[in-house]
Scaffold this active site. Structure first.
Site, PDB file in Angstrom:
ATOM      1  N   GLN A  70       2.873  10.063   1.268  1.00  0.00           N
ATOM      2  CA  GLN A  70       4.173   9.401   1.270  1.00  0.00           C
ATOM      3  C   GLN A  70       5.024   9.786   0.063  1.00  0.00           C
ATOM      4  O   GLN A  70       6.230   9.562   0.057  1.00  0.00           O
ATOM      5  CB  GLN A  70       4.004   7.883   1.335  1.00  0.00           C
ATOM      6  CG  GLN A  70       3.439   7.416   2.670  1.00  0.00           C
ATOM      7  CD  GLN A  70       3.291   5.919   2.694  1.00  0.00           C
ATOM      8  OE1 GLN A  70       2.279   5.383   2.248  1.00  0.00           O
ATOM      9  NE2 GLN A  70       4.309   5.239   3.198  1.00  0.00           N
ATOM     10  N   CYS A  96       6.328  -0.001   7.264  1.00  0.00           N
ATOM     11  CA  CYS A  96       5.889   1.187   6.527  1.00  0.00           C
ATOM     12  C   CYS A  96       7.028   1.636   5.625  1.00  0.00           C
ATOM     13  O   CYS A  96       8.181   1.715   6.069  1.00  0.00           O
ATOM     14  CB  CYS A  96       5.517   2.298   7.512  1.00  0.00           C
ATOM     15  SG  CYS A  96       4.971   3.816   6.703  1.00  0.00           S
ATOM     16  N   LEU A  97       6.708   1.916   4.377  1.00  0.00           N
ATOM     17  CA  LEU A  97       7.724   2.361   3.429  1.00  0.00           C
ATOM     18  C   LEU A  97       8.354   3.687   3.844  1.00  0.00           C
ATOM     19  O   LEU A  97       9.477   3.994   3.445  1.00  0.00           O
ATOM     20  CB  LEU A  97       7.127   2.472   2.020  1.00  0.00           C
ATOM     21  CG  LEU A  97       6.665   1.157   1.398  1.00  0.00           C
ATOM     22  CD1 LEU A  97       5.930   1.406   0.090  1.00  0.00           C
ATOM     23  CD2 LEU A  97       7.834   0.205   1.192  1.00  0.00           C
ATOM     24  N   HIS A 124      -2.352   7.335   7.134  1.00  0.00           N
ATOM     25  CA  HIS A 124      -1.454   8.281   6.464  1.00  0.00           C
ATOM     26  C   HIS A 124      -2.211   9.519   5.990  1.00  0.00           C
ATOM     27  O   HIS A 124      -1.699  10.633   6.078  1.00  0.00           O
ATOM     28  CB  HIS A 124      -0.766   7.627   5.259  1.00  0.00           C
ATOM     29  CG  HIS A 124       0.451   6.835   5.594  1.00  0.00           C
ATOM     30  ND1 HIS A 124       1.587   7.381   6.142  1.00  0.00           N
ATOM     31  CD2 HIS A 124       0.715   5.508   5.442  1.00  0.00           C
ATOM     32  CE1 HIS A 124       2.496   6.442   6.314  1.00  0.00           C
ATOM     33  NE2 HIS A 124       1.988   5.284   5.903  1.00  0.00           N
ATOM     34  N   HIS A 173      -4.088   1.218   7.625  1.00  0.00           N
ATOM     35  CA  HIS A 173      -2.738   1.786   7.653  1.00  0.00           C
ATOM     36  C   HIS A 173      -2.645   2.976   6.697  1.00  0.00           C
ATOM     37  O   HIS A 173      -2.156   4.050   7.062  1.00  0.00           O
ATOM     38  CB  HIS A 173      -1.734   0.692   7.264  1.00  0.00           C
ATOM     39  CG  HIS A 173      -0.309   1.142   7.207  1.00  0.00           C
ATOM     40  ND1 HIS A 173       0.621   0.744   8.127  1.00  0.00           N
ATOM     41  CD2 HIS A 173       0.357   1.935   6.329  1.00  0.00           C
ATOM     42  CE1 HIS A 173       1.804   1.284   7.820  1.00  0.00           C
ATOM     43  NE2 HIS A 173       1.657   2.009   6.725  1.00  0.00           N
ATOM     44  N   GLU A 174      -3.151   2.794   5.471  1.00  0.00           N
ATOM     45  CA  GLU A 174      -3.056   3.857   4.468  1.00  0.00           C
ATOM     46  C   GLU A 174      -3.982   5.029   4.796  1.00  0.00           C
ATOM     47  O   GLU A 174      -3.627   6.189   4.585  1.00  0.00           O
ATOM     48  CB  GLU A 174      -3.323   3.312   3.068  1.00  0.00           C
ATOM     49  CG  GLU A 174      -2.366   2.209   2.629  1.00  0.00           C
ATOM     50  CD  GLU A 174      -0.882   2.540   2.796  1.00  0.00           C
ATOM     51  OE1 GLU A 174      -0.501   3.731   2.731  1.00  0.00           O
ATOM     52  OE2 GLU A 174      -0.098   1.591   2.995  1.00  0.00           O
ATOM     53  N   GLY A 190       0.840  -1.188   0.000  1.00  0.00           N
ATOM     54  CA  GLY A 190       0.000   0.000   0.000  1.00  0.00           C
ATOM     55  C   GLY A 190       0.873   1.234   0.000  1.00  0.00           C
ATOM     56  O   GLY A 190       2.038   1.188   0.412  1.00  0.00           O
TER      57      GLY A 190
END
Length: 185
Positions: free
Chosen positions: A77, A120-121, A166, A162-163, A72
């Site tokens: 991000q 997480c990226l 963000h 999670h997304e 995701g």
């Protein structure tokens, strides 16, 4: 949340875009790393963008997510303050299921929560155990501007939560760590 598109706006919306094909049109963009302040921005509704801008942003998100090996990726991000994210819970197992989600609203379904380690990226190499509802209801728009009412469970529900975090300026570092800390969104 904006109303579903109708009339002239619906006529200008893309018809049946293929998210997998869209990824091939996107460019890989740099992923912001914590503590970049752009990761703490509360995003604006994506309905304020034109369809060409939305399609370009979705393509870039998909291309960047796949390139980085994620499941995701949310607009902040890559430095964009819009309420849009992409996810694909199946591609690593050989079953690509890309999804573009715009202006999501999430509510837990049932009372079951689960704790799982999340990566997480934007926070590389620092997985965190996070407690989240196991099943959620998500109201969002797809790439055609169609309102979707989805029930997501398991990893799909976890990725969507999670997304969406963000998009609200929250990171896994802020998330409840165990059942005693859970705020079951």
């Amino acid at each position: 949340m904006p109303e579903p598109l109708s009339g002239e706006d619906a006529a200008q919306a893309p018809k049946g875009p293929d998210p997998a094909g869209l990824a091939a049109q996107g460019r890989v963009r740099p992923i912001l790393i914590h503590p970049d302040p752009a990761l703490r921005v509360i995003c604006e509704p994506v309905g304020r963008l034109g369809w060409d801008e939305i399609a370009r942003l979705a393509a870039d998100l998909l291309a960047t997510m796949y390139d980085a090996g994620g499941r995701g990726l949310a607009a902040p991000q890559i430095g964009e303050g819009w309420r849009i994210f992409v996810m694909d819970h199946g591609w690593k197992e050989g079953t690509p299921l890309p999804r573009v989600v715009m202006d999501p609203q999430i509510a837990p379904l049932g009372g079951e929560v689960g704790t799982m380690e999340e990566a997480c990226l934007s926070i590389p190499g620092q997985p965190v155990s996070v407690t989240r509802p196991v099943t959620i209801s998500m109201r969002c728009f797809d790439l055609t501007g169609t309102l979707q009412l989805l029930t997501l469970t398991g990893i799909e529900a976890r990725i969507a939560q999670h997304e969406t975090d963000h998009l609200d300026g929250r990171l896994i570092l802020d998330a409840p760590k165990g059942p005693e800390d859970s705020d079951a969104r």
